[in-house]
Design a protein around this motif. Structure first.
Motif, PDB file in Angstrom:
ATOM      1  N   GLY A  19      24.411  32.336  88.826  1.00  0.00           N
ATOM      2  CA  GLY A  19      25.683  31.603  88.705  1.00  0.00           C
ATOM      3  C   GLY A  19      26.644  32.325  87.780  1.00  0.00           C
ATOM      4  N   SER A  20      26.119  32.887  86.705  1.00  0.00           N
ATOM      5  CA  SER A  20      26.977  33.604  85.764  1.00  0.00           C
ATOM      6  C   SER A  20      27.506  34.897  86.381  1.00  0.00           C
ATOM      7  N   ALA A  21      26.628  35.598  87.086  1.00  0.00           N
ATOM      8  CA  ALA A  21      27.036  36.887  87.663  1.00  0.00           C
ATOM      9  C   ALA A  21      28.011  36.691  88.821  1.00  0.00           C
ATOM     10  N   VAL A  22      27.686  35.757  89.706  1.00  0.00           N
ATOM     11  CA  VAL A  22      28.546  35.545  90.877  1.00  0.00           C
ATOM     12  C   VAL A  22      29.778  34.768  90.444  1.00  0.00           C
ATOM     13  N   GLY A  23      30.899  35.450  90.424  1.00  0.00           N
ATOM     14  CA  GLY A  23      32.116  34.789  89.966  1.00  0.00           C
ATOM     15  C   GLY A  23      33.312  35.358  90.689  1.00  0.00           C
ATOM     16  N   LEU A  24      34.445  35.241  90.028  1.00  0.00           N
ATOM     17  CA  LEU A  24      35.672  35.714  90.663  1.00  0.00           C
ATOM     18  C   LEU A  24      35.580  37.204  90.970  1.00  0.00           C
ATOM     19  N   GLY A  25      34.830  37.931  90.139  1.00  0.00           N
ATOM     20  CA  GLY A  25      34.682  39.377  90.348  1.00  0.00           C
ATOM     21  C   GLY A  25      34.099  39.683  91.714  1.00  0.00           C
ATOM     22  N   ASN A  26      33.213  38.816  92.189  1.00  0.00           N
ATOM     23  CA  ASN A  26      32.586  39.053  93.498  1.00  0.00           C
ATOM     24  C   ASN A  26      33.533  38.710  94.632  1.00  0.00           C
ATOM     25  N   ILE A  27      34.394  37.739  94.409  1.00  0.00           N
ATOM     26  CA  ILE A  27      35.244  37.290  95.509  1.00  0.00           C
ATOM     27  C   ILE A  27      36.554  38.062  95.545  1.00  0.00           C
ATOM     28  N   ALA A  93      34.100  37.610  71.925  1.00  0.00           N
ATOM     29  CA  ALA A  93      34.876  38.203  73.030  1.00  0.00           C
ATOM     30  C   ALA A  93      34.622  37.436  74.333  1.00  0.00           C
ATOM     31  N   VAL A  94      33.362  37.062  74.549  1.00  0.00           N
ATOM     32  CA  VAL A  94      33.027  36.350  75.783  1.00  0.00           C
ATOM     33  C   VAL A  94      33.641  34.937  75.765  1.00  0.00           C
ATOM     34  N   PHE A  95      33.724  34.351  74.573  1.00  0.00           N
ATOM     35  CA  PHE A  95      34.379  33.035  74.461  1.00  0.00           C
ATOM     36  C   PHE A  95      35.878  33.159  74.769  1.00  0.00           C
ATOM     37  N   TYR A 100      40.583  32.058  79.017  1.00  0.00           N
ATOM     38  CA  TYR A 100      41.539  32.329  80.103  1.00  0.00           C
ATOM     39  C   TYR A 100      40.964  32.047  81.485  1.00  0.00           C
ATOM     40  N   TYR A 101      39.638  32.122  81.610  1.00  0.00           N
ATOM     41  CA  TYR A 101      39.018  31.746  82.893  1.00  0.00           C
ATOM     42  C   TYR A 101      39.371  30.285  83.223  1.00  0.00           C
ATOM     43  N   SER A 102      39.515  29.463  82.164  1.00  0.00           N
ATOM     44  CA  SER A 102      39.797  28.038  82.397  1.00  0.00           C
ATOM     45  C   SER A 102      41.153  27.867  83.083  1.00  0.00           C
ATOM     46  N   VAL A 229      29.226  46.668  85.829  1.00  0.00           N
ATOM     47  CA  VAL A 229      29.271  46.077  84.478  1.00  0.00           C
ATOM     48  C   VAL A 229      29.908  44.695  84.560  1.00  0.00           C
ATOM     49  N   PHE A 230      31.059  44.621  85.245  1.00  0.00           N
ATOM     50  CA  PHE A 230      31.792  43.360  85.291  1.00  0.00           C
ATOM     51  C   PHE A 230      31.046  42.322  86.122  1.00  0.00           C
ATOM     52  N   SER A 231      30.613  42.731  87.295  1.00  0.00           N
ATOM     53  CA  SER A 231      30.060  41.769  88.233  1.00  0.00           C
ATOM     54  C   SER A 231      28.731  41.195  87.747  1.00  0.00           C
ATOM     55  N   LEU A 232      27.899  42.042  87.164  1.00  0.00           N
ATOM     56  CA  LEU A 232      26.615  41.523  86.675  1.00  0.00           C
ATOM     57  C   LEU A 232      26.729  40.953  85.250  1.00  0.00           C
ATOM     58  N   SER A 233      27.934  40.921  84.709  1.00  0.00           N
ATOM     59  CA  SER A 233      28.172  40.510  83.299  1.00  0.00           C
ATOM     60  C   SER A 233      27.173  41.232  82.381  1.00  0.00           C
ATOM     61  N   LEU A 234      27.134  42.570  82.525  1.00  0.00           N
ATOM     62  CA  LEU A 234      26.151  43.359  81.762  1.00  0.00           C
ATOM     63  C   LEU A 234      26.515  43.500  80.300  1.00  0.00           C
ATOM     64  N   GLY A 235      25.524  43.422  79.463  1.00  0.00           N
ATOM     65  CA  GLY A 235      25.732  43.746  78.053  1.00  0.00           C
ATOM     66  C   GLY A 235      26.693  42.818  77.349  1.00  0.00           C
ATOM     67  N   MET A 236      26.887  41.626  77.881  1.00  0.00           N
ATOM     68  CA  MET A 236      27.899  40.744  77.285  1.00  0.00           C
ATOM     69  C   MET A 236      27.273  39.652  76.445  1.00  0.00           C
ATOM     70  N   SER A 237      26.011  39.789  76.157  1.00  0.00           N
ATOM     71  CA  SER A 237      25.244  38.837  75.357  1.00  0.00           C
ATOM     72  C   SER A 237      24.872  37.573  76.141  1.00  0.00           C
ATOM     73  N   ILE A 238      25.318  37.488  77.387  1.00  0.00           N
ATOM     74  CA  ILE A 238      24.954  36.320  78.200  1.00  0.00           C
ATOM     75  C   ILE A 238      23.502  36.461  78.676  1.00  0.00           C
ATOM     76  N   ALA A 239      23.191  37.610  79.287  1.00  0.00           N
ATOM     77  CA  ALA A 239      21.826  37.827  79.775  1.00  0.00           C
ATOM     78  C   ALA A 239      20.842  37.706  78.602  1.00  0.00           C
ATOM     79  N   SER A 336      28.601  30.009  81.522  1.00  0.00           N
ATOM     80  CA  SER A 336      27.780  30.967  80.782  1.00  0.00           C
ATOM     81  C   SER A 336      28.531  31.580  79.606  1.00  0.00           C
ATOM     82  N   THR A 337      29.857  31.506  79.638  1.00  0.00           N
ATOM     83  CA  THR A 337      30.623  32.227  78.613  1.00  0.00           C
ATOM     84  C   THR A 337      30.611  31.516  77.254  1.00  0.00           C
ATOM     85  N   VAL A 338      30.181  30.278  77.231  1.00  0.00           N
ATOM     86  CA  VAL A 338      30.164  29.572  75.943  1.00  0.00           C
ATOM     87  C   VAL A 338      28.778  29.659  75.291  1.00  0.00           C
TER      88      VAL A 338
HETATM   89  N1  PFF Z   1      30.399  38.313  86.375  1.00  0.00           N
HETATM   90  C1  PFF Z   1      31.558  37.506  86.585  1.00  0.00           C
HETATM   91  C2  PFF Z   1      32.207  37.858  87.892  1.00  0.00           C
HETATM   92  O1  PFF Z   1      31.763  38.774  88.583  1.00  0.00           O
HETATM   93  O2  PFF Z   1      33.192  37.226  88.203  1.00  0.00           O
HETATM   94  C3  PFF Z   1      32.604  37.673  85.584  1.00  0.00           C
HETATM   95  C4  PFF Z   1      32.241  37.443  84.197  1.00  0.00           C
HETATM   96  C5  PFF Z   1      31.694  36.261  83.797  1.00  0.00           C
HETATM   97  C6  PFF Z   1      32.483  38.418  83.301  1.00  0.00           C
HETATM   98  C7  PFF Z   1      31.389  36.066  82.515  1.00  0.00           C
HETATM   99  C8  PFF Z   1      32.195  38.218  82.010  1.00  0.00           C
HETATM  100  C9  PFF Z   1      31.638  37.064  81.621  1.00  0.00           C
HETATM  101  F1  PFF Z   1      31.351  36.879  80.357  1.00  0.00           F
END
Ligand code: PFF
Length: 495
Positions: A19-27, A93-95, A100-102, A229-239, A336-338
């Motif tokens: 759910g965290s990875a699949v986001g606007l970046g994928n669409i 940074a993720v917060f 802005y995602y909101s 990096v963006f799509s998998l939300s790599l290295g962002m402390s979420i995983a 996931s960003t909070v």
């Molecule tokens: N991985 C999300 C996407 O592909 O849309 C975007 C994303 C979510 C990036 C959360 C960063 C983040 F902290």
């Protein structure tokens, strides 16, 4: 009974991570990146980026998170007390992304409603920019508050609060188990429908038409690594945070492979849908696909409504489904960003999960109202560029160095291998996480910085500096505030 911050099952962990990875970046990002970087030929750098970076890095981040069973800031401090600042940097940074995602979620919420009656009218471009956002490129737009956007954003924040302030499994775990499968099912329906539209093959031919000559260009390799990096939300402390919430028996290697596969499956599916629809539009309007294709808000809020306007009755089904997909994808990502900042605050200051989430969501809601002004859209672009191209990539490089070198990635190998039912790690993994990854991500980071500096307007420069100052100062405050939780200095390790 599960702890307040523990997944009820491995399934909850995997689905929340997807759910965290699949986001606007994928669409809205991936289809465009694929198209503009060689079409079918892009799959070569893309697969290399997944194998060389996505999966190895995710395994590292999970492994370290699992080992500490504590928040990112607490673990960074345990690895080396000088690292606490970085331990707060990424969560803050993720917060900022959350805030802005909101706004994007709010815009999309409005479009779900509009799609039932094509409320964007005959000119979706003018509707989005002028009627809805009342876009202004000048600072003075900050004083022009737009109540309808504020209300839509507030609805999003209430949903987020409702889910996040509960215990992890009762809130995020349960919701992910429903929303993530729902998201995939709706996407499949949209794609099947889109593939049957007349002209779909025109769009797909355009999308996949491989331009092999581009393989020799540095940019398409960078684009592939940047996308992963963006799509998998790599290295962002979420995983990291999600892995620290797991029970003692997780097979992290196999989980990583499942998550990376699901993420790629979804984004490639999205690309099929987007380009079939663009092909249909091209056939109807006589405009070349290359002139229709775009990304970001332009694709979702302008091109799609334009297509729905010519799609007749079917638009009343496809439109709401499409905007709902974007909403669900955005919602499961924003949740996931909070988590990283919330868990870090709980650990340092001893507040409960529920209280911390409530406080953060109130703060986030108040700050986010800056995006409900006529300057909001422009500002969002500036902050997004700063966070994604500069701040996060910097954090990712440093995280990689701290985990691989200071913590010492080799400590994890035996443990991870002992749980793995699929592949096992060897020296190749160390070579990747210690050398190849930090070098590669540094190159992407420097390239991104150049891009920003080269194309930066005066306003963008001011707001980029302001965002940087806010990020650095907020990080500093969390670092120097005295801890209130006696457990702050006791960090157990599992491996
Ligand atoms: N991985 C999300 C996407 O592909 O849309 C975007 C994303 C979510 C990036 C959360 C960063 C983040 F902290």
């Amino acid at each position: 009974m599960a702890d307040k911050n523990e997944w009820g099952s491995n399934l909850s962990f995997i689905l929340a991570m997807i759910g965290s990875a699949v986001g606007l970046g994928n669409i809205w990002r991936y289809p465009y990146v694929l198209y503009s970087n060689g079409g079918g030929a892009f799959y070569i750098p893309y697969i290399v980026a997944i194998l060389l970076m996505g999966i190895p890095f995710l395994i590292l981040e999970y492994g370290v998170g699992y080992n500490f069973k504590s928040s990112f800031a607490k673990a960074a401090r345990k690895i080396n007390s000088k690292c606490e600042y970085l331990g707060w940097f990424l969560p803050v940074a993720v917060f900022m992304i959350m805030i802005y995602y909101s706004a994007i979620l709010g815009w999309d919420g409005i479009y779900i409603v509009l799609s039932f009656f094509k409320g964007w009218g005959a000119n979706p471009d003018a509707f989005f920019a002028t009627t809805l956002l009342q876009s202004s490129e000048s600072f003075t737009g900050l004083f022009n508050f737009i109540p309808v956007i504020a209300i839509a954003m507030l609805v999003g924040w209430i949903i987020i609060w409702f889910i996040s302030h509960r215990d992890l499994e009762a809130g995020l775990g349960k919701v992910s188990k429903v929303l993530v499968p729902a998201l995939f099912i709706i996407m499949v329906i949209i794609v099947i429908f889109s593939l049957t539209l007349p002209g779909a093959s025109i769009g797909l031919a355009e999308l996949f038409n491989p331009d092999w000559s581009l393989l020799g260009h540095f940019e398409i390799w960078m684009a592939a690594f940047g996308q992963i990096v963006f799509s998998l939300s790599l290295g962002m402390s979420i995983a990291f945070t999600y892995a620290s919430y797991t029970k003692d028996d997780a097979d992290l290697i196999t989980n990583t492979i499942s998550i990376a596969l699901a993420n790629s499956l979804f984004e490639n599916f999205a690309a099929l849908g987007v380009f079939s629809i663009l092909g249909y539009m091209s056939l109807q309007s006589g405009t070349a696909v290359s002139e229709l294709v775009t990304q970001g808000t332009g694709l979702v809020f302008v091109v799609y409504p334009t297509v729905f306007n010519v799609l007749g009755q079917w638009a009343y089904v496809l439109g709401p489904l499409f905007f709902l997909t974007v909403y669900l994808a955005g919602l499961t990502s924003i949740l996931s960003t909070v988590e990283p900042l919330s868990f870090s605050i709980q650990n340092k200051f001893g507040h409960s999960r529920s209280k911390t989430m409530t406080m953060l969501i109130i703060v986030g809601t108040c700050i986010s109202m800056i995006y409900a002004t006529a300057f909001g859209g422009t500002l969002l672009g500036f902050v997004d560029t700063f966070i994604n191209q500069i701040a996060l990539l910097f954090g990712v490089v440093v995280e990689c160095i701290i985990f691989a070198w200071i913590f010492k990635a080799e400590k994890l190998i035996d443990f991870l291998n002992s749980k793995s039912k699929t592949i096992t790690l060897g020296k190749w993994w160390l070579l990747i996480v210690k050398y190849i990854l930090p070098i590669f991500i540094s190159i992407i980071w420097i390239g991104g910085m150049f891009d920003v500096v080269r194309s930066c307007s005066f306003e963008q420069m001011i707001f980029t500096i302001a965002s940087a100052v806010i990020l650095l100062v907020a990080t500093l405050i969390f670092t120097i505030l005295p801890a209130k939780n006696p457990e702050w200095n006791n960090t157990e390790e599992r491996v």
